[in-house]
Enzyme design. Sequence first.
Site, short mmCIF file in Angstrom:
data_model
loop_
_atom_site.label_atom_id
_atom_site.label_comp_id
_atom_site.label_asym_id
_atom_site.label_seq_id
_atom_site.Cartn_x
_atom_site.Cartn_y
_atom_site.Cartn_z
N ARG A 77 0.81 -1.23 0.00
CA ARG A 77 0.00 0.00 0.00
C ARG A 77 0.84 1.28 0.00
O ARG A 77 0.30 2.35 -0.24
CB ARG A 77 -0.97 0.04 1.17
CG ARG A 77 -1.90 -1.15 1.27
CD ARG A 77 -2.75 -1.33 0.03
NE ARG A 77 -3.75 -2.39 0.18
CZ ARG A 77 -4.35 -2.98 -0.83
NH1 ARG A 77 -4.05 -2.64 -2.07
NH2 ARG A 77 -5.26 -3.92 -0.61
N HIS A 192 -2.21 -12.77 -12.85
CA HIS A 192 -3.46 -12.93 -12.10
C HIS A 192 -4.42 -13.61 -13.08
O HIS A 192 -5.00 -12.97 -13.94
CB HIS A 192 -3.99 -11.56 -11.68
CG HIS A 192 -5.36 -11.58 -11.10
ND1 HIS A 192 -5.62 -11.96 -9.80
CD2 HIS A 192 -6.57 -11.26 -11.63
CE1 HIS A 192 -6.92 -11.87 -9.56
NE2 HIS A 192 -7.52 -11.45 -10.65
N ASP A 317 -0.84 -13.62 0.07
CA ASP A 317 -1.74 -12.77 -0.72
C ASP A 317 -2.26 -11.63 0.16
O ASP A 317 -3.43 -11.24 0.08
CB ASP A 317 -2.89 -13.57 -1.31
CG ASP A 317 -3.35 -13.03 -2.66
OD1 ASP A 317 -2.71 -12.09 -3.16
OD2 ASP A 317 -4.34 -13.53 -3.21
N HIS A 321 -6.89 -3.75 4.01
CA HIS A 321 -7.89 -2.71 3.71
C HIS A 321 -8.36 -2.09 5.02
O HIS A 321 -8.45 -2.77 6.05
CB HIS A 321 -9.09 -3.29 2.97
CG HIS A 321 -8.82 -3.67 1.56
ND1 HIS A 321 -8.56 -2.74 0.58
CD2 HIS A 321 -8.75 -4.88 0.96
CE1 HIS A 321 -8.36 -3.36 -0.57
NE2 HIS A 321 -8.45 -4.66 -0.37
N GLY A 336 -9.94 -8.86 -0.51
CA GLY A 336 -8.62 -9.09 0.05
C GLY A 336 -8.63 -9.38 1.53
O GLY A 336 -9.53 -8.99 2.26
#
Length: 434
Positions: A77, A192, A317, A321, A336
Amino acid sequence: MTAQNAQTARRVAYLNARLLDPASGLDTPGALLTEGPSIADLGPGLFRDGVPEGIETMDCAGACLAPGLIDMRVQLREPGEEHKETIQTASMAAAWGGVTSMVALPNTDPIVDDVASVEYIARRAREIKQVKVYTYAAITRRLEGQEITEMGLLRNYGALGFTDGLKAVAHAGVMRRALSYSRTVGAVILQHPEEPTLATGVMNSGELATRLGLSGIAPHAETIMVERDLRLVEMTGGRYHAAHLSTAAAIEAMRQGKARGLPVTCDTAPHYFTLSEDAVGDYRTFAKVSPPLRGEVDRLAVAEAVADGTIDAIASDHAPHDQDSKRLPFGLAEPGIAGLETLLPLSLALVHQGKLSLLDLLAKLTLGPARLLGLPSGLSKGLPADLTIFDPDRAWRIDPDSFCSKSKNSPFEDYEVRGKVLRTVVDGRTIFAV
């Protein structure tokens, strides 16, 4: 002697450990000695006659001592969304979870598609000086799927591989060029695998999605993309990696591709062999991921593929958030899971279920990703002293509120697991200990 030289000369003996090294097949009681940032010696007979003066000692009390985990799929992020995660908080979460190296996806703001962005990640990791942080670079500029990035230049400046992150490279011609260029620069292309025109839903298609009134994503979206890409690998000879596989059919396609001798690999994440679509329950957005959680048949197929070696690596993975991104109607919530701190205990469930040995499981978390990305991993003299010490049987309940990660979006709240990290060592430095 300068302070720097004193640190370099620091020696630590880890005693009474169960030494586990997937690279050599080592699984034995013994001891390990670090000197500065490197492993100096190890083995069952080390320090049998006592530890010489001047060496610090650490009694592992029978705990497992293994190479540090390598998490090959993490969203940091930073830069751009520091309210969700930063390199520092992700590093703290990684250390708590026994991860000593992590590789960041390029879908930040700005996107990692130029040299300055690659250098920024490396500089921030040096400043923070906790776990080792690497990065991928984007396959296409701005992740738009059209124009290939300067792969050779980005590779020279440290990009470990190339991926468009959460987006599939849908254009076959673009993917073909990327695979061709990847051969020239000696890098892997990570996809992906989700055909975007078939992946317009918000959860796995089927009876549950229909009952909840949610649009579904058919498993075929993953399978079709994998099968297409395997044909492009046949054309180009480029190295290809399918990320976070979630369906039996896509796994079977990869299995067949490997049998044909294609240079292809794949990974999955713990939630794809731990949870099924039932975890969505009544619109639980913390169970919304991309690709979506599948049905029970697919979940079992993923676990079997880890056990039989079709799947080469397990990655967290990690997709942190904030609350505002998750506490929304299911269709609007971001996909996610915050996964760095739960990577090891969730994966250890496969060992406790008797599906594979502890050494084989550790290979998916250390040696597998290391080989894919050209990183060192192992317990051998001269290798970096990146170590994870853990108790594989200690039971505990997952409490996302206690995560070091800035974000707490996990569907595993109050989930009972076995396996606890006790100490994480990077370049001979303890950066986490209980």
